[in-house]
Design an enzyme around this catalytic site. Structure first.
Site, PDB file in Angstrom:
ATOM      1  CD  GLU A   1      -3.147  -0.787   2.144  1.00 30.49           C
ATOM      2  OE1 GLU A   1      -4.256  -1.296   1.932  1.00 30.49           O
ATOM      3  OE2 GLU A   1      -2.892  -0.129   3.175  1.00 30.49           O
TER       4      GLU A   1
ATOM      5  CG  HIS B   1      11.620 -28.766   1.403  1.00 24.36           C
ATOM      6  ND1 HIS B   1      12.388 -29.858   1.060  1.00 24.36           N
ATOM      7  CD2 HIS B   1      12.162 -28.256   2.538  1.00 24.36           C
ATOM      8  CE1 HIS B   1      13.341 -30.020   1.970  1.00 24.36           C
ATOM      9  NE2 HIS B   1      13.229 -29.052   2.875  1.00 24.36           N
TER      10      HIS B   1
ATOM     11  CE  LYS C   1     -11.731  -0.112   1.665  1.00 29.27           C
ATOM     12  NZ  LYS C   1     -11.216   0.815   2.698  1.00 29.27           N
TER      13      LYS C   1
END
Length: 411
Positions: A255, A285, A399
């Site tokens: 951000e 791994h 939003k």
């Protein structure tokens, strides 16, 4: 010039965009947090409702200090309602009911600076219904929000306790505000040591000599590699309990420097560095092949912690002696140290750019220092990249679309 700006901002306390740097020095805030936290010493559990900067820092500190299995080991449990997942919410509801049956108090905490973020408000309303089955539920419902927000107004109407988030402190920089301090204080974490660690490191990060300023040095190295085309930053944590420190940092970087426009807002730049999190030795791994043999587009920083008094020795069993050689009789830590050194040696031989931070101890002081270092480093990195480290305008895009859909449009 940015170091000078930070120094001046500290004198103005909460009046500038650098307001978060004043949090470790705020004794008034600390008193308010500790006074309220004392009321919940006997609580059996905490439920924190938030998302992003409202809870990532808390989770990072709790897991780093107490381990991933802290709810199994500790007397006081803490649960996080951090996304709108019905299965997770049902599990938290179940845990709340268990405590209610035992007559153990639960503290329900809602954290939202704006007070209008969809996910926490949805979760809070659902969990509040369960919470109301508890006697004195109002006194055990704590609102942490911005002054005058709709959430603050709701707390006033319900007559519930609340703590304030300073107006210019953004979520990803808020861990040393009531956002992080209150839940941690209720859990019994040494928040004073956390803040002292932040203050002490802050002094180092104000030095004009780059070689003596860990934040400026870290930002300069990061910027140097970014200019060379390394657009991925790999935070490689050699301790599984530090994983959420990585996730907290991932938000901080994503951000703060991922921006469409430059600092003035006049030039479209689409700049940024992609943060990824690796855990040693688990991800050796799954990802080491890519890191060692893949594209040279990553700069790596290792964070290590070696303060555990390891008494776990690998037994000497003949039947297993030849399967994995040279481990019997050694401690588990000996093996991890060997793996870690093997990774560092490989990075050097392959000439893969990397740095390392060593934490002296697993305690509040060192953790506070690490988080403060990373926040100031990010401010300096944003200066070098010519972007604003404190805004996140593009996050509002999803939003707005979400609110349209919930109103019945575009269904």
């Amino acid at each position: 010039p940015e170091i000078d700006k930070v120094k001046k901002a500290l004198k103005k306390k909460y009046e500038t965009a650098y307001a978060s740097l004043s949090l470790p020095h705020d004794t008034k805030q600390l008193r308010a947090v500790e006074t309220l936290a004392k009321k919940y010493k006997k609580a059996g559990a905490l439920v924190v409702v938030g998302i992003g900067g409202s809870d990532l820092g808390i989770i990072a500190i709790v897991e780093a200090l107490r381990g991933k299995e802290h709810n199994v080991m500790d007397k006081k449990e803490i649960y996080f309602a951090e996304t709108v997942d019905p299965f997770s919410i049902e599990q938290i509801q179940s845990k709340m009911k268990e405590h209610q049956k035992k007559k153990e108090k639960v503290v329900l905490i809602i954290i939202s600076k704006s007070g209008g973020t969809t996910e926490p408000l949805v979760n809070f309303q659902v969990l509040l219904k369960t919470h109301k089955n508890q006697k004195n539920w109002k006194s055990h419902t704590v609102f942490i929000t911005g002054k005058g927000s709709k959430l603050s107004q709701a707390a006033d109407k319900l007559d519930c306790p609340q703590l304030e988030i300073p107006p210019l402190v953004g979520g990803r920089y808020s861990v040393f505000s009531a956002v992080g301090l209150f839940p941690l204080a209720v859990l019994g974490v040494d928040v004073r040591a956390l803040l002292k660690g932040a203050r002490d490191v802050q002094q180092d990060c104000l030095s004009k000599k780059t070689s003596k300023n860990p934040a400026a040095l870290g930002a300069a190295i990061q910027f140097h590699h970014n200019r060379k085309g390394l657009n991925i930053f790999n935070l490689f944590l050699f301790n599984p309990n530090l994983e959420h420190v990585g996730k907290w940092y991932r938000q901080l970087m994503g951000e703060s420097v991922g921006k469409e426009f430059n600092r003035t807002g006049k030039k479209r730049v689409h700049t940024g560095i992609t943060p990824i999190v690796s855990i040693g030795s688990t991800d050796l791994h799954s990802m080491a092949q890519l890191y060692f043999g893949g594209p040279r587009d990553k700069y790596t920083q290792f964070i290590t912690l070696h303060d555990h008094a390891d008494k776990i020795k690998i037994p000497k069993e003949k039947i297993f002696a030849d399967i994995v050689e040279d481990v019997q009789g050694k401690t588990v830590t000996d093996v991890m140290n060997a793996i870690e050194k093997g990774v560092h040696t490989t990075y050097k031989k392959l000439k893969l750019p990397h740095t390392k931070i060593e934490l002296e101890k697993r305690d509040s002081y060192n953790l506070g220092g690490l988080l403060q270092l990373k926040m100031i480093e990010m401010i300096y990195l944003a200066f070098l990249l010519d972007v604003n480290p404190f805004d996140q305008p593009n996050v509002e895009l999803y939003k707005r679309e979400t609110k349209k859909i919930l109103k019945g449009r575009n269904l």
